[in-house]
Design a protein around this motif. Structure first.
Motif, PDB file in Angstrom:
ATOM      1  N   ASN A  90      16.671  -4.579  28.907  1.00 29.14           N
ATOM      2  CA  ASN A  90      18.289  -4.567  28.417  1.00 29.14           C
ATOM      3  C   ASN A  90      18.425  -4.103  27.002  1.00 29.14           C
ATOM      4  OD1 ASN A  90      19.684  -5.998  30.472  1.00 29.14           O
ATOM      5  ND2 ASN A  90      18.705  -8.016  29.985  1.00 29.14           N
ATOM      6  N   GLY A  91      17.421  -3.307  26.494  1.00 25.72           N
ATOM      7  CA  GLY A  91      17.386  -2.557  25.384  1.00 25.72           C
ATOM      8  C   GLY A  91      16.912  -3.418  24.099  1.00 25.72           C
ATOM      9  N   ALA A  92      15.970  -4.645  24.301  1.00 26.38           N
ATOM     10  CA  ALA A  92      15.794  -5.294  23.074  1.00 26.38           C
ATOM     11  C   ALA A  92      14.599  -4.489  22.479  1.00 26.38           C
ATOM     12  CB  ALA A  92      15.152  -6.671  23.803  1.00 26.38           C
ATOM     13  N   ASP A  93      14.267  -4.695  21.034  1.00 24.18           N
ATOM     14  CA  ASP A  93      12.964  -4.334  20.623  1.00 24.18           C
ATOM     15  C   ASP A  93      11.931  -5.079  21.014  1.00 24.18           C
ATOM     16  OD1 ASP A  93      14.566  -2.435  19.090  1.00 24.18           O
ATOM     17  OD2 ASP A  93      14.858  -3.795  17.372  1.00 24.18           O
ATOM     18  N   VAL A  94      10.749  -4.542  21.032  1.00 29.29           N
ATOM     19  CA  VAL A  94       9.534  -5.107  21.471  1.00 29.29           C
ATOM     20  C   VAL A  94       9.013  -5.904  20.447  1.00 29.29           C
ATOM     21  CG1 VAL A  94       7.203  -4.741  22.340  1.00 29.29           C
ATOM     22  CG2 VAL A  94       9.290  -3.395  23.195  1.00 29.29           C
ATOM     23  N   MET A  95       8.552  -7.138  20.671  1.00 28.82           N
ATOM     24  CA  MET A  95       7.808  -8.099  19.675  1.00 28.82           C
ATOM     25  C   MET A  95       6.305  -8.166  20.050  1.00 28.82           C
ATOM     26  SD  MET A  95      10.664  -8.987  18.306  1.00 28.82           S
ATOM     27  CE  MET A  95      10.817 -10.291  17.461  1.00 28.82           C
ATOM     28  N   ALA A  96       5.649  -8.284  18.826  1.00 25.98           N
ATOM     29  CA  ALA A  96       4.135  -8.344  18.945  1.00 25.98           C
ATOM     30  C   ALA A  96       3.734  -9.277  19.969  1.00 25.98           C
ATOM     31  CB  ALA A  96       3.597  -8.478  17.547  1.00 25.98           C
ATOM     32  N   PRO A  97       4.067 -10.485  20.007  1.00 30.54           N
ATOM     33  CA  PRO A  97       3.539 -11.560  21.151  1.00 30.54           C
ATOM     34  C   PRO A  97       3.434 -10.999  22.512  1.00 30.54           C
ATOM     35  CG  PRO A  97       4.776 -12.704  19.526  1.00 30.54           C
ATOM     36  CD  PRO A  97       5.002 -11.123  19.449  1.00 30.54           C
ATOM     37  N   GLY A  98       4.248 -10.133  22.961  1.00 30.66           N
ATOM     38  CA  GLY A  98       4.588  -9.776  24.250  1.00 30.66           C
ATOM     39  C   GLY A  98       3.726  -8.628  25.062  1.00 30.66           C
ATOM     40  N   ILE A  99       2.897  -8.011  23.858  1.00 34.69           N
ATOM     41  CA  ILE A  99       2.027  -6.905  24.102  1.00 34.69           C
ATOM     42  C   ILE A  99       0.581  -7.214  24.482  1.00 34.69           C
ATOM     43  CG2 ILE A  99       1.020  -4.825  23.127  1.00 34.69           C
ATOM     44  CD1 ILE A  99       3.484  -4.637  21.104  1.00 34.69           C
ATOM     45  N   VAL A 100       0.333  -6.706  25.616  1.00 38.90           N
ATOM     46  CA  VAL A 100      -1.110  -7.201  25.961  1.00 38.90           C
ATOM     47  C   VAL A 100      -2.141  -5.886  25.979  1.00 38.90           C
ATOM     48  CG1 VAL A 100      -0.063  -8.930  27.671  1.00 38.90           C
ATOM     49  CG2 VAL A 100      -0.407  -6.328  28.665  1.00 38.90           C
ATOM     50  N   ASP A 101      -1.517  -4.841  25.657  1.00 39.41           N
ATOM     51  CA  ASP A 101      -2.511  -3.716  25.598  1.00 39.41           C
ATOM     52  C   ASP A 101      -1.743  -2.362  24.923  1.00 39.41           C
ATOM     53  OD1 ASP A 101      -4.729  -1.905  25.839  1.00 39.41           O
ATOM     54  OD2 ASP A 101      -4.251  -1.413  27.733  1.00 39.41           O
ATOM     55  N   ALA A 102      -2.425  -1.481  24.312  1.00 38.89           N
ATOM     56  CA  ALA A 102      -1.567  -0.240  23.697  1.00 38.89           C
ATOM     57  C   ALA A 102      -2.710   0.794  23.703  1.00 38.89           C
ATOM     58  CB  ALA A 102      -1.338  -0.770  22.423  1.00 38.89           C
ATOM     59  N   ASP A 103      -2.299   2.124  23.451  1.00 39.26           N
ATOM     60  CA  ASP A 103      -2.971   3.375  23.348  1.00 39.26           C
ATOM     61  C   ASP A 103      -3.342   3.042  21.669  1.00 39.26           C
ATOM     62  OD1 ASP A 103      -4.472   5.851  23.116  1.00 39.26           O
ATOM     63  OD2 ASP A 103      -2.625   6.889  23.569  1.00 39.26           O
ATOM     64  N   THR A 104      -5.008   3.292  21.776  1.00 41.58           N
ATOM     65  CA  THR A 104      -5.438   3.115  20.025  1.00 41.58           C
ATOM     66  C   THR A 104      -5.111   4.316  19.294  1.00 41.58           C
ATOM     67  OG1 THR A 104      -7.603   4.000  21.043  1.00 41.58           O
ATOM     68  CG2 THR A 104      -7.314   1.584  20.630  1.00 41.58           C
ATOM     69  N   ASP A 105      -4.693   5.595  19.873  1.00 43.98           N
ATOM     70  CA  ASP A 105      -4.077   6.787  19.105  1.00 43.98           C
ATOM     71  C   ASP A 105      -2.869   6.869  18.709  1.00 43.98           C
ATOM     72  OD1 ASP A 105      -6.717   7.788  19.831  1.00 43.98           O
ATOM     73  OD2 ASP A 105      -5.856   9.011  21.620  1.00 43.98           O
ATOM     74  N   ILE A 106      -2.142   5.379  18.948  1.00 41.82           N
ATOM     75  CA  ILE A 106      -0.689   5.497  18.335  1.00 41.82           C
ATOM     76  C   ILE A 106      -0.885   5.437  16.864  1.00 41.82           C
ATOM     77  CG2 ILE A 106       1.262   3.891  18.213  1.00 41.82           C
ATOM     78  CD1 ILE A 106       0.672   3.368  21.206  1.00 41.82           C
ATOM     79  N   ARG A 107      -0.047   5.987  16.040  1.00 42.04           N
ATOM     80  CA  ARG A 107       0.013   5.681  14.486  1.00 42.04           C
ATOM     81  C   ARG A 107       1.402   5.353  14.195  1.00 42.04           C
ATOM     82  NH1 ARG A 107      -4.483   5.597  14.969  1.00 42.04           N
ATOM     83  NH2 ARG A 107      -5.683   7.490  15.154  1.00 42.04           N
ATOM     84  N   GLU A 108       1.516   4.695  13.041  1.00 43.06           N
ATOM     85  CA  GLU A 108       3.003   4.005  12.552  1.00 43.06           C
ATOM     86  C   GLU A 108       3.656   5.400  12.608  1.00 43.06           C
ATOM     87  OE1 GLU A 108       4.724   2.447   8.387  1.00 43.06           O
ATOM     88  OE2 GLU A 108       2.541   2.040   8.820  1.00 43.06           O
ATOM     89  N   GLY A 109       5.052   4.799  13.059  1.00 40.22           N
ATOM     90  CA  GLY A 109       6.277   5.909  13.233  1.00 40.22           C
ATOM     91  C   GLY A 109       6.183   6.877  14.396  1.00 40.22           C
TER      92      GLY A 109
END
Length: 160
Positions: A90-109
């Motif tokens: 529905n277009g909401a921003d993603v909140m930290a508690p909902g994240i279970v995994d992420a690519d470690t190569d992601i940088r801020e921005g």
């Protein structure tokens, strides 16, 4: 609203393709495809063979949700639990508690794509305000600003 659509030159197609391909670790469109660029209200969009498969925001190009479905990248992903899916779609921003995994190569921005844990299908595209390591740790608050999602105006404009 899309306006000022024009055909891209081969060198521009190659530049966009390389930028997206390097960021996402996958082959995307080539100079053999028919590639146009057009202005929309929030960002520029890139048509590949008549479909909107990429966007250009703040000078950076990235795949749209349809482009992610077509090219199946393996980098710059953020995986959310199933409880977050209705909000993200529905277009909401993603909140930290909902994240279970992420690519470690992601940088801020960095521009990232959000997928669900069950099906691993793309739900949205956003801009991360923290690194991939911090995304994996969890925490509190908003960590990804959503710029495009399944069901938004851009998604609906390309429905057939």
């Amino acid at each position: 609203m899309i306006r000022k659509r024009k055909r891209l030159r081969s060198k521009d197609v190659k530049a966009y393709s390389e930028e997206i391909g390097n960021a996402l670790g996958t082959e995307v469109f080539t100079v053999d495809d028919i590639v146009d660029i057009a202005e929309s209200s929030e960002f520029n969009v890139i048509y590949v063979n008549g479909e909107i498969l990429a966007l250009v925001l703040e000078g950076r190009s990235f795949l749209t949700v349809r482009g992610l479905l077509r090219y199946r990248p393996q980098k710059k992903f953020v995986t959310v639990d199933m409880g977050a899916v209705p909000y993200v779609t529905n277009g909401a921003d993603v909140m930290a508690p909902g994240i279970v995994d992420a690519d470690t190569d992601i940088r801020e921005g960095d521009m990232v794509w959000i997928r669900d844990i069950k099906n691993l299908v793309p739900l949205a595209v956003g801009i991360s305000s923290v690194s991939g390591e911090e995304l994996k740790k969890g925490g509190k608050g908003k960590v990804i600003r959503t710029v495009h999602n399944v069901g938004d105006k851009l998604w609906r404009s390309d429905e057939r």
